[in-house]
Design a protein around this motif. Structure first.
Motif, PDB file in Angstrom:
ATOM      1  N   CYS A  95       0.852  -1.175   0.000  1.00  0.00           N
ATOM      2  CA  CYS A  95       0.000   0.000   0.000  1.00  0.00           C
ATOM      3  C   CYS A  95       0.895   1.235   0.000  1.00  0.00           C
ATOM      4  CB  CYS A  95      -0.908   0.005   1.226  1.00  0.00           C
ATOM      5  SG  CYS A  95      -1.885   1.521   1.350  1.00  0.00           S
ATOM      6  N   THR A  96       0.702   2.066  -1.012  1.00  0.00           N
ATOM      7  CA  THR A  96       1.551   3.243  -1.134  1.00  0.00           C
ATOM      8  C   THR A  96       1.121   4.338  -0.161  1.00  0.00           C
ATOM      9  OG1 THR A  96       0.144   3.977  -2.949  1.00  0.00           O
ATOM     10  CG2 THR A  96       2.172   2.844  -3.541  1.00  0.00           C
ATOM     11  N   SER A  97       0.009   4.094   0.553  1.00  0.00           N
ATOM     12  CA  SER A  97      -0.430   5.072   1.542  1.00  0.00           C
ATOM     13  C   SER A  97       0.137   4.753   2.924  1.00  0.00           C
ATOM     14  CB  SER A  97      -1.961   5.106   1.582  1.00  0.00           C
ATOM     15  OG  SER A  97      -2.414   5.960   2.604  1.00  0.00           O
ATOM     16  N   CYS A  98      -0.067   3.521   3.404  1.00  0.00           N
ATOM     17  CA  CYS A  98       0.401   3.174   4.758  1.00  0.00           C
ATOM     18  C   CYS A  98       1.703   2.402   4.736  1.00  0.00           C
ATOM     19  CB  CYS A  98      -0.663   2.386   5.519  1.00  0.00           C
ATOM     20  SG  CYS A  98      -1.033   0.754   4.821  1.00  0.00           S
ATOM     21  N   GLY A  99       2.114   1.902   3.582  1.00  0.00           N
ATOM     22  CA  GLY A  99       3.384   1.190   3.504  1.00  0.00           C
ATOM     23  C   GLY A  99       3.298  -0.281   3.863  1.00  0.00           C
ATOM     24  N   ASN A 100       2.165  -0.730   4.348  1.00  0.00           N
ATOM     25  CA  ASN A 100       2.023  -2.150   4.698  1.00  0.00           C
ATOM     26  C   ASN A 100       2.154  -3.031   3.464  1.00  0.00           C
ATOM     27  OD1 ASN A 100       1.692  -1.688   7.383  1.00  0.00           O
ATOM     28  ND2 ASN A 100      -0.532  -1.982   7.397  1.00  0.00           N
ATOM     29  N   TYR A 135       1.144  -2.586  -6.425  1.00  0.00           N
ATOM     30  CA  TYR A 135       1.134  -1.337  -5.665  1.00  0.00           C
ATOM     31  C   TYR A 135      -0.241  -0.687  -5.793  1.00  0.00           C
ATOM     32  CZ  TYR A 135       6.153  -2.068  -6.108  1.00  0.00           C
ATOM     33  OH  TYR A 135       7.404  -2.620  -6.073  1.00  0.00           O
ATOM     34  N   GLY A 136      -0.670  -0.062  -4.727  1.00  0.00           N
ATOM     35  CA  GLY A 136      -1.968   0.607  -4.766  1.00  0.00           C
ATOM     36  C   GLY A 136      -2.377   1.038  -3.371  1.00  0.00           C
ATOM     37  N   ILE A 137      -3.687   1.133  -3.156  1.00  0.00           N
ATOM     38  CA  ILE A 137      -4.205   1.561  -1.857  1.00  0.00           C
ATOM     39  C   ILE A 137      -4.933   0.387  -1.206  1.00  0.00           C
ATOM     40  CG2 ILE A 137      -5.625   3.261  -0.644  1.00  0.00           C
ATOM     41  CD1 ILE A 137      -3.392   4.563  -2.172  1.00  0.00           C
ATOM     42  N   CYS A 138      -4.564   0.080   0.014  1.00  0.00           N
ATOM     43  CA  CYS A 138      -5.138  -1.094   0.673  1.00  0.00           C
ATOM     44  C   CYS A 138      -6.544  -0.800   1.196  1.00  0.00           C
ATOM     45  CB  CYS A 138      -4.240  -1.586   1.796  1.00  0.00           C
ATOM     46  SG  CYS A 138      -4.305  -0.595   3.303  1.00  0.00           S
ATOM     47  N   LYS A 139      -7.245  -1.861   1.470  1.00  0.00           N
ATOM     48  CA  LYS A 139      -8.610  -1.813   1.991  1.00  0.00           C
ATOM     49  C   LYS A 139      -8.737  -0.842   3.162  1.00  0.00           C
ATOM     50  CE  LYS A 139     -12.176  -5.189   3.216  1.00  0.00           C
ATOM     51  NZ  LYS A 139     -12.434  -6.627   3.407  1.00  0.00           N
ATOM     52  N   ASN A 140      -7.838  -0.988   4.136  1.00  0.00           N
ATOM     53  CA  ASN A 140      -7.898  -0.132   5.327  1.00  0.00           C
ATOM     54  C   ASN A 140      -7.785   1.339   4.973  1.00  0.00           C
ATOM     55  OD1 ASN A 140      -8.150  -2.294   7.000  1.00  0.00           O
ATOM     56  ND2 ASN A 140      -5.984  -2.371   7.585  1.00  0.00           N
TER      57      ASN A 140
ATOM     58  N   ILE B 122      -8.413  -6.476  -5.433  1.00  0.00           N
ATOM     59  CA  ILE B 122      -8.193  -7.794  -4.846  1.00  0.00           C
ATOM     60  C   ILE B 122      -8.400  -7.706  -3.341  1.00  0.00           C
ATOM     61  CG2 ILE B 122      -6.526  -9.660  -4.510  1.00  0.00           C
ATOM     62  CD1 ILE B 122      -5.080  -8.538  -7.031  1.00  0.00           C
ATOM     63  N   GLU B 123      -9.361  -8.455  -2.865  1.00  0.00           N
ATOM     64  CA  GLU B 123      -9.676  -8.452  -1.432  1.00  0.00           C
ATOM     65  C   GLU B 123      -9.863  -7.034  -0.891  1.00  0.00           C
ATOM     66  OE1 GLU B 123      -6.858 -11.161   0.664  1.00  0.00           O
ATOM     67  OE2 GLU B 123      -8.673 -12.392   0.521  1.00  0.00           O
ATOM     68  N   GLY B 124     -10.451  -6.191  -1.702  1.00  0.00           N
ATOM     69  CA  GLY B 124     -10.709  -4.829  -1.255  1.00  0.00           C
ATOM     70  C   GLY B 124      -9.550  -3.872  -1.461  1.00  0.00           C
ATOM     71  N   HIS B 125      -8.403  -4.425  -1.863  1.00  0.00           N
ATOM     72  CA  HIS B 125      -7.249  -3.562  -2.131  1.00  0.00           C
ATOM     73  C   HIS B 125      -7.305  -3.079  -3.581  1.00  0.00           C
ATOM     74  CE1 HIS B 125      -5.917  -5.175   1.591  1.00  0.00           C
ATOM     75  NE2 HIS B 125      -5.484  -6.325   1.125  1.00  0.00           N
ATOM     76  N   GLN B 126      -7.044  -1.803  -3.762  1.00  0.00           N
ATOM     77  CA  GLN B 126      -7.112  -1.228  -5.102  1.00  0.00           C
ATOM     78  C   GLN B 126      -5.719  -1.205  -5.730  1.00  0.00           C
ATOM     79  OE1 GLN B 126      -8.648   2.966  -5.703  1.00  0.00           O
ATOM     80  NE2 GLN B 126     -10.565   1.835  -5.400  1.00  0.00           N
ATOM     81  N   ILE B 127      -5.540  -1.981  -6.790  1.00  0.00           N
ATOM     82  CA  ILE B 127      -4.222  -2.063  -7.427  1.00  0.00           C
ATOM     83  C   ILE B 127      -4.069  -0.955  -8.463  1.00  0.00           C
ATOM     84  CG2 ILE B 127      -2.584  -3.604  -8.569  1.00  0.00           C
ATOM     85  CD1 ILE B 127      -3.748  -4.698  -5.944  1.00  0.00           C
ATOM     86  N   HIS B 128      -2.940  -0.273  -8.431  1.00  0.00           N
ATOM     87  CA  HIS B 128      -2.687   0.790  -9.403  1.00  0.00           C
ATOM     88  C   HIS B 128      -1.555   0.460 -10.367  1.00  0.00           C
ATOM     89  CE1 HIS B 128      -4.587   3.766  -6.339  1.00  0.00           C
ATOM     90  NE2 HIS B 128      -5.493   3.156  -7.053  1.00  0.00           N
ATOM     91  N   SER B 129      -0.626  -0.356  -9.915  1.00  0.00           N
ATOM     92  CA  SER B 129       0.480  -0.723 -10.806  1.00  0.00           C
ATOM     93  C   SER B 129       1.079  -2.048 -10.355  1.00  0.00           C
ATOM     94  CB  SER B 129       1.560   0.360 -10.810  1.00  0.00           C
ATOM     95  OG  SER B 129       2.179   0.440  -9.552  1.00  0.00           O
ATOM     96  N   SER B 130       1.849  -2.635 -11.248  1.00  0.00           N
ATOM     97  CA  SER B 130       2.453  -3.930 -10.926  1.00  0.00           C
ATOM     98  C   SER B 130       3.826  -4.045 -11.563  1.00  0.00           C
ATOM     99  CB  SER B 130       1.561  -5.060 -11.448  1.00  0.00           C
ATOM    100  OG  SER B 130       1.622  -5.117 -12.851  1.00  0.00           O
ATOM    101  N   HIS B 131       4.650  -4.841 -10.930  1.00  0.00           N
ATOM    102  CA  HIS B 131       5.952  -5.162 -11.509  1.00  0.00           C
ATOM    103  C   HIS B 131       6.184  -6.652 -11.404  1.00  0.00           C
ATOM    104  CE1 HIS B 131       7.723  -1.202 -12.275  1.00  0.00           C
ATOM    105  NE2 HIS B 131       7.031  -0.786 -11.231  1.00  0.00           N
ATOM    106  N   ILE B 132       6.553  -7.253 -12.508  1.00  0.00           N
ATOM    107  CA  ILE B 132       6.900  -8.669 -12.494  1.00  0.00           C
ATOM    108  C   ILE B 132       8.383  -8.805 -12.829  1.00  0.00           C
ATOM    109  CG2 ILE B 132       6.459 -10.957 -13.473  1.00  0.00           C
ATOM    110  CD1 ILE B 132       3.637 -10.128 -14.061  1.00  0.00           C
ATOM    111  N   TYR B 133       9.108  -9.386 -11.896  1.00  0.00           N
ATOM    112  CA  TYR B 133      10.548  -9.573 -12.072  1.00  0.00           C
ATOM    113  C   TYR B 133      10.870 -11.061 -12.108  1.00  0.00           C
ATOM    114  CZ  TYR B 133      10.720  -4.682 -10.533  1.00  0.00           C
ATOM    115  OH  TYR B 133      10.532  -3.328 -10.414  1.00  0.00           O
TER     116      TYR B 133
END
Lengths: 151, 151
Positions: A95-100, A135-140, B122-133
């Motif tokens: 989560c790019t907001s809280c870092g978790n 990466y994104g914003i988590c549910k919380n 996913i599970e309420g988390h909002q994904i904005h970007s991804s990286h596959i390494y």
DNA sequence: TTCAATGCAAATTTTTTGCAAAGTC
DNA sequence: GACTTTGCAAAAAATTTGCATTGAA
């Protein structure tokens, strides 16, 4: 999951790592705290219990465990390495907001064959391991933010 | 792909980044050198042509371009950030032998729906970007090694 | 002339290294 | 006693920061 000192010790020995107290404690900490901590966090969390612990030993230990394949080094953060004792194939979401950092199981995505990514050969390149970072914003944080904007 | 100074300048301006000489040159370098260089490499490659360039400016510029979404920051290496001007969804493979980073197109893998990873919930988390390494041994290093063992 | 971009040096942060001391078998 | 593990301090490497200078509209 057995996180007893005996079990941890056995795992280390099975990988040819002599099970010193420090190594056991560090690995045990990572087994029981699935927060993907960095070296500094591991050190600070353990130094009270083991006053003789040094940060160098934490660095040495995570490097050894990662090389032996019983620890994942995550580069999901650009500034520091994080570590995960859960080595079964899964995805990491930060989560790019809280870092978790959250674990995401492959089967939560409707994408078949993801697990085949590792151990594949692509254009002649031999793949040995893979990391998927989201990466994104988590549910919380989404909830927290919508509450804030409601008021 | 148009990598002329005018085209680069237009892209920067369209993102609200004033097209200074240094920014144009840095972005142009990344457009024409798809080697996923780090800051030090970008700096060393350009400082001869632009003697007044400082490493701080390279840091400032890549940060700005990444924030504006026209540059990817790769954390495929644990020690340093690398940069990629190719922002279309693709995968990065790093050879653990030679260190080279290769681009892999999604369609080379028999995995459907990979591109849906970004912009999913996913599970309420909002994904904005991804990286596959991906990590392993590249074609070149495999060939080199097998030649060596043949002799 | 005003504001943004840049450069320099110093500071910060993360990680590594050299070597001596302590611990283990 | 030999070998490994550990700790400390210093070094190295990557990145950030403060601030003065430069440059452009």
């Amino acid at each position: 999951m057995d996180t007893s000192t005996k079990a941890i010790s056995d795992i280390l020995q099975s990988k040819g790592i002599s099970p010193s107290l420090h190594r056991i404690k560090i690995y045990q900490y990572l087994m029981t705290h699935r927060t993907h901590p960095n070296v500094d966090t591991i050190y600070k969390e353990l130094v009270n219990e083991i006053p003789s612990l040094s940060k160098t030993t934490v660095y040495n230990t995570v490097k050894t465990l990662a090389q032996k394949g019983i620890l994942l080094e995550l580069t999901i953060d650009s500034t520091e390495s994080r570590y995960d004792a859960d080595i079964h194939p899964h995805i990491h979401f930060r989560c790019t907001s809280c870092g978790n950092i959250y674990d995401i199981e492959y089967n939560l995505l409707n994408i078949k064959g993801l697990e085949k990514l590792e151990r594949a050969t692509i254009e002649g390149h031999q793949i040995h391991s893979s990391h998927i970072y989201l990466y994104g914003i988590c549910k919380n944080c989404l909830t927290r933010h919508s509450k804030k904007t409601q008021n």
